[in-house]
Design a protein around this motif. Structure first.
Motif, short mmCIF file in Angstrom:
data_model
loop_
_atom_site.label_atom_id
_atom_site.label_comp_id
_atom_site.label_asym_id
_atom_site.label_seq_id
_atom_site.Cartn_x
_atom_site.Cartn_y
_atom_site.Cartn_z
N ALA A 3 0.84 -1.20 0.00
CA ALA A 3 0.00 0.00 0.00
C ALA A 3 0.87 1.24 0.00
O ALA A 3 0.66 2.18 -0.78
N GLU A 4 1.87 1.23 0.83
CA GLU A 4 2.71 2.43 0.97
C GLU A 4 3.45 2.74 -0.33
O GLU A 4 3.46 3.89 -0.78
N ILE B 255 1.12 4.12 -3.10
CA ILE B 255 0.73 5.52 -2.94
C ILE B 255 1.90 6.43 -3.26
O ILE B 255 1.76 7.46 -3.91
N GLN C 128 -7.64 -3.45 4.97
CA GLN C 128 -7.10 -2.14 5.32
C GLN C 128 -6.15 -1.65 4.22
O GLN C 128 -6.14 -0.47 3.88
N ASN D 167 -8.29 -0.33 1.61
CA ASN D 167 -8.82 0.94 2.08
C ASN D 167 -7.82 2.06 1.87
O ASN D 167 -8.15 3.14 1.37
N ILE D 168 -6.59 1.81 2.30
CA ILE D 168 -5.55 2.83 2.20
C ILE D 168 -5.29 3.17 0.74
O ILE D 168 -5.19 4.34 0.37
N GLU E 285 -8.28 5.18 -0.68
CA GLU E 285 -8.42 6.46 -0.02
C GLU E 285 -7.35 7.44 -0.48
O GLU E 285 -7.58 8.64 -0.59
N ASN E 286 -6.16 6.94 -0.75
CA ASN E 286 -5.04 7.86 -0.98
C ASN E 286 -4.61 8.06 -2.42
O ASN E 286 -3.83 8.95 -2.72
N LEU F 19 -4.87 7.01 10.73
CA LEU F 19 -3.95 5.95 10.31
C LEU F 19 -2.70 5.96 11.17
O LEU F 19 -2.18 4.92 11.56
N PHE G 5 3.21 3.64 9.44
CA PHE G 5 3.30 4.71 8.46
C PHE G 5 3.95 5.92 9.12
O PHE G 5 3.34 6.93 9.35
N LEU H 92 5.53 11.45 3.02
CA LEU H 92 4.27 10.86 2.62
C LEU H 92 3.39 10.77 3.85
O LEU H 92 3.75 10.12 4.82
N ILE I 252 -0.12 9.43 4.90
CA ILE I 252 -1.19 8.62 4.34
C ILE I 252 -2.37 8.60 5.30
O ILE I 252 -2.20 8.63 6.51
N GLY I 253 -3.56 8.53 4.73
CA GLY I 253 -4.74 8.53 5.59
C GLY I 253 -5.65 7.36 5.30
O GLY I 253 -5.49 6.65 4.31
N VAL I 254 -6.62 7.17 6.19
CA VAL I 254 -7.60 6.12 5.99
C VAL I 254 -8.85 6.51 6.78
O VAL I 254 -8.78 7.35 7.67
N GLU I 255 -9.97 5.90 6.44
CA GLU I 255 -11.23 6.34 7.05
C GLU I 255 -11.72 5.49 8.20
O GLU I 255 -12.70 5.81 8.84
#
Ligand SMILES: Nc1nc2c(ncn2[C@@H]2O[C@H](COP(=O)(O)OP(=O)(O)OP(=O)(O)O)[C@@H](O)[C@H]2O)c(=O)[nH]1
Ligand SMILES: [Mg+2]
Lengths: 727, 212
Positions: A53-54, A57, A97, A100-101, A104-105, B24, B31, B37, B39-42
């Protein structure tokens, strides 16, 4: 649970740049070598999923080759592969997750399209996760909600497929519409609204044809069951024990109504038709409106589910206060105001047509799974309701005039307060809400809940209804009556609504005389306390102020679950003063004052007079501090003023008619002064200083400079001090 | 791992103040700020310990639902704690606090604990809202206050955990009705009387029983 640092977290990768294509290649390698999930590689897989994920993004923002690699190697299919293996919630949750990440990003549209372009995301959506695990459930529904926030005219086609006619994002989500966890339900609602507002024609056709009936019929059934629970709670709570439970249920009902209103407000016609049809025919009419009728009325079938009439009045008021959607409120108001038993003597006709509150034939899942398209509506009101809908003018008038209006009659009869005002309050609210609802055509209300539009026409308002309202007012002015203040205030507000046209009263002489008589009654009631209470003046002022500060707000009133419980007198329940009966002599005096003030205000409005006497003291009359006053003829007392903070100022004290001022000279204008503070004399509390004959302590709740607390005034000598005190 | 209590939080505040990033940062510390960077999440969940008890925090970001009145309303009611976030580098996000607070007070249950957060404290040079102003606002409205940075992780732990402590204290004082799940508090499986007789380890299907 995410905090465990696995052995490689810091060690192995220390030398690698975690944000690089190289690193993604490495991770791909890890996934390839660990295609079978086992006890041993779970930790590794979770770390890998996170890192992916990281990097993605980072790549989205910095290096497009990263995304290319991810797609080229079809890495999402690894995700699916892992899921299929019953990998356990630890891995599942991380996987969700990560997704999600990602969604979302990701900022670039292209990256987003790439991610969605094969069907992997939909396959993940339909995967049968272990939803009994609350954590999996929460991450899953958040993932779906996150996706719904990415919907637009383009992306919708990745989720809704014209050809196969399916839309898993939506259909899977709505299956959780009545999940016991409130946050899950809210996420589902958010998602549905996000879907509807995309306004894609073919998608909406799918929603309408394939899902609208199943979803809305089950939703309506779910709401109805909440209502039954609410009703049980009211019935079983004569002693105000479950106030919290009740307040939750009331708030829940409001949430439902707001959600429905949010859908209706999107103005998607095809959808609104189905929704309104279900709301009316499956919920509002059978459960709310028919519960107005007495339990043994002919119009009601044996064994029909119903709620108490108080609850039904309350719920209907909420509906009219919240929704202004034209076809819904119009039809509903029509039934309430004009509904008849068709034939007075033979109401069994209605009984046959009377709608019932019943469960949908299939659960949501069942009906979504069956293949054929559902288009049938809910309308089973048959001739009863359709009649009202399709009749031409004459037929309608014939129906309306000849037969008694069964629902309106019950409502108006509830306005009788001789025993108590329990149901009267709700009947008033309902009439008030209908009369103020902008979604209802004025024709329907004309002459009934608003003054007649045709001034030549007699009568210009509905006399028997107004008479009922005046009865409440008259009753309120009697000693020891059982009408709460809020009921009186609402009655007055409704009376004005019905009989005031362009600020001119249409009341007949007889009705006006009755109102004036009530005012006399309220005055003599007040006299009882005028002599008895020595602080009467202060009480009078403070009640007047309270009424001004908190004018009636019916919408807020209808959010208060406490009023659903039978009226009580004791303040121990925490119920506000105006929503209960007075307790003790002081409260009875306060009540008498408010009744007087309310009825007096009504009379002023009816006669079109301006208020000239209240409030008794207008603190705005105090001289403001920017004024420059000619003090050449005033008595000025020089003094030093010391506040509680110890600050000392030199001022001149002036007393003019009803107020006291502290002034400073205006430079260059001899004999003129500017006030730094002024207050009304009767607001002052003055005490002499026992130790010092030259000093006084003065307090005042209101001054132009805010409250003044125990401020010391030191005069030049004791004579001047005494002079000041006397004034 | 079963918990004693589960607290539900919501994060509110203007768009762009860093709600998703704070969330997050707290739920997945990995992170971390090494790179440029954030980063976000809901949504996120994490276990913490207070008073030797395991407490699970579930945090729901309310972003994107401003358009729908029904959604915000319901979110407030279901939460035991709320983080009200503004951005110290953008004064308007601070000015909007009153509106946010009014909304929260109107819709939430009266016991909801609200923590005021001034985020992006790492951007000292672009600061537009003084720390004292945040302090004063919090004092005036009876909130707890903290400045955080989702980028450097400064105070992020503390913000979430102090809120939980406050909720926990309220439970001890008996202010919260914990049997009423609508308050945003849930009693864990090990605490609920119906499960009390089960031997430990037999709750294989209980939440968070993964392999960790
Ligand atoms: N310097 C710095 N930047 C931050 C911090 N927190 C968030 N950001 C940045 O601020 C921007 C917005 O952060 P988000 O977390 O998406 O904001 P949000 O409150 O969730 O916004 P919405 O989802 O639109 O309501 C992003 O570009 C973040 O990288 C922080 O503590 N310091
Ligand atoms: Mg966000």
């Amino acid at each position: 649970m995410f905090r465990s640092r696995s052995w490689f977290g810091g060690g192995l990768w220390r030398n690698k740049n975690p944000h690089s294509l190289e690193h993604l290649k490495y991770l791909h390698n890890v996934l390839s070598k660990n295609q079978i999930v086992s006890e041993n590689n779970r930790g590794l897989l979770v770390e890998t999923l996170r890192s992916i994920a990281e990097i993605l993004i980072w790549g989205d923002q910095n290096d497009s080759s990263v995304f290319d690699f991810f797609l080229e190697k079809n890495m999402l299919s690894f995700f699916l592969n892992i899921l299929k293996q019953k990998c356990g919630s630890y891995v599942c949750v991380q996987l969700l997750q990560t997704l999600n990440i990602l969604f979302e990003n990701i900022r670039s549209e292209t990256s987003l399209y790439y991610l969605l372009s094969n069907n992997h995301v939909n396959l993940i959506i339909v995967h049968k996760f272990d939803f009994s695990d609350e954590e999996v459930m929460a991450y899953y529904i958040s993932f779906l909600k996150t996706l719904s926030l990415k919907l637009n005219g383009h992306t919708i086609h990745f989720f809704y497929n014209d050809n196969t006619n399916d839309f898993p994002l939506y259909t899977e989500a709505i299956k959780f519409f009545k999940h016991p966890e409130s946050m899950v339900r809210i996420a589902v609602r958010t998602l549905t609204l996000n879907v509807y507002r995309v306004q894609d024609a073919s998608m909406l056709r799918f929603i309408r044809n394939k899902t609208a009936v199943p979803y809305f019929s089950n939703l309506v059934w779910f709401i109805g069951n909440h209502v039954l629970e609410l009703d049980t709670c009211v019935r079983n709570d004569a002693d105000h024990q479950s106030q919290t439970r009740l307040s939750d249920l009331v708030a829940e009902h409001l949430d439902h109504l707001h959600y429905l209103t949010d859908i209706l407000n999107l103005n998607i016609e095809a959808l609104n038709d189905v929704l309104i049809d279900h709301l009316l025919n499956k919920l509002f009419v059978p459960l709310y409106i028919f519960s107005l009728l007495p339990p043994h009325s002919n119009a009601i079938k044996e064994g029909n589910t119903r709620v108490s009439s108080v609850v039904s009045l309350f719920l209907l008021s909420q509906v009219f206060l919240i929704s202004r959607q034209q076809p819904l409120v119009q039809d509903l108001a029509h039934i309430i105001l004009r509904g008849t038993s068709v034939n007075g003597e033979n109401s069994s006709v209605l009984a046959q047509a009377a709608p019932v509150f019943v469960a949908p034939t299939k659960t949501l899942e069942e009906s979504l799974d069956c293949d054929h398209v559902l288009t049938s509506g809910a309308g089973n009101l048959g001739f009863y309701y359709n009649n009202l809908n399709i009749t031409d003018e004459e037929k309608e008038q014939m129906l309306a005039q000849e037969a008694p209006k069964i629902f309106l009659d019950v409502i108006v009869n509830s306005l009788d307060c001789t025993e108590n005002d329990y149901s009267a309050l709700f009947a008033l609210c309902l009439l008030y809400a209908i009369s103020h609802n902008a979604g209802i055509s004025p024709d329907l209300l004309d002459g009934l809940l608003i003054p007649s539009s045709n001034p030549e026409q007699k009568p210009r308002y509905t006399s028997w209804l107004v008479q009922k309202l005046i009865n409440i007012i008259t009753l309120s002015c009697q000693l020891g009556c059982k009408v709460r203040l809020v009921t009186l205030e609402l009655t007055i507000s409704l009376l004005l609504r019905l009989t005031l046209k362009d600020r001119v009263s249409l009341l007949t002489d007889a009705h006006l005389a009755a109102v004036l008589a009530a005012r006399e009654e309220s005055t003599s009631l007040l006299r009882n306390y005028y002599k008895r209470e020595d602080i009467f003046g202060d009480m009078f002022e403070s009640e007047d102020e309270e009424l001004r500060k908190k004018p009636l707000n019916v919408e807020w009133l209808m959010m208060d679950s406490n009023i659903l419980l039978p009226p009580t007198g004791t303040p121990l329940t925490g119920i506000e003063f105006n929503k209960r009966l007075p307790c003790g002599e002081v409260e009875r005096a306060r009540r008498a004052i408010r009744v007087f003030l309310l009825v007096r205000d009504l009379c002023l409005k009816l006669s079109g007079e301006k208020e000239t006497q209240l409030p008794l003291t207008n603190r705005n009359d105090c001289v403001q501090s920017n004024a420059v006053l000619d003090l050449t003829n005033s008595d000025l007392l020089s003094c030093n003023v010391i506040g509680p903070d110890g600050v000392r100022n030199h001022r001149f004290l002036v007393v003019e008619s009803n107020q006291i001022m502290l002034v400073v000279p205006v430079p260059g204008q001899l004999g003129f002064g500017q006030p730094t503070l002024s207050a009304l004399l009767h607001d002052l509390d003055v005490t002499a200083d026992k130790q010092d004959v030259k000093s006084l302590y003065i307090s005042a709740k209101y001054t132009t400079a805010g409250p003044m607390v125990n401020t010391r005034f030191i005069f030049d000598d004791s004579i001047r001090c005494m002079a000041a005190q006397q004034r | 791992m079963s918990y004693a209590y589960l607290f539900k939080y919501i994060i509110i505040g203007d768009t762009g103040v860093g709600k998703s990033c704070l969330l997050l940062q707290f739920t997945d510390k990995r992170f971390q700020p090494v790179h440029d960077l954030t980063i976000g999440v809901e949504f996120g969940a994490r276990m913490i310990t207070i008073d030797n008890k395991l407490i699970k925090l579930q945090i729901w970001d309310t972003a994107g639902q401003e358009a729908f009145r029904s959604i915000t309303r319901s979110y407030y009611r279901g939460a035991a704690g709320a983080l009200l976030v503004y951005d110290i580098t953008r004064r308007e996000t601070f000015n909007h606090l009153t509106t946010w607070l009014e909304d929260a007070r109107q819709h939430s249950n009266s016991n909801m604990v609200i923590m005021l957060i001034g985020n992006k404290s790492d951007l000292e040079s672009r600061r537009e809202v003084k720390k004292e102003e945040g302090d004063a606002f919090a004092r005036e409205h009876g909130l707890i206050f903290m400045e955080t940075s989702a980028r450097t992780a400064a105070n992020v732990e503390e913000a979430f955990i102090n809120t939980a402590k406050e909720i926990y204290e309220k439970i001890q004082e008996g202010v919260f009705d914990i049997n009423n799940e609508a308050n945003g508090i849930k009693i864990g499986p090990q605490h609920s009387p119906s499960n009390a007789s089960l031997p430990p380890g037999s709750q294989s299907s209980s939440p968070s029983s993964g392999c960790c």
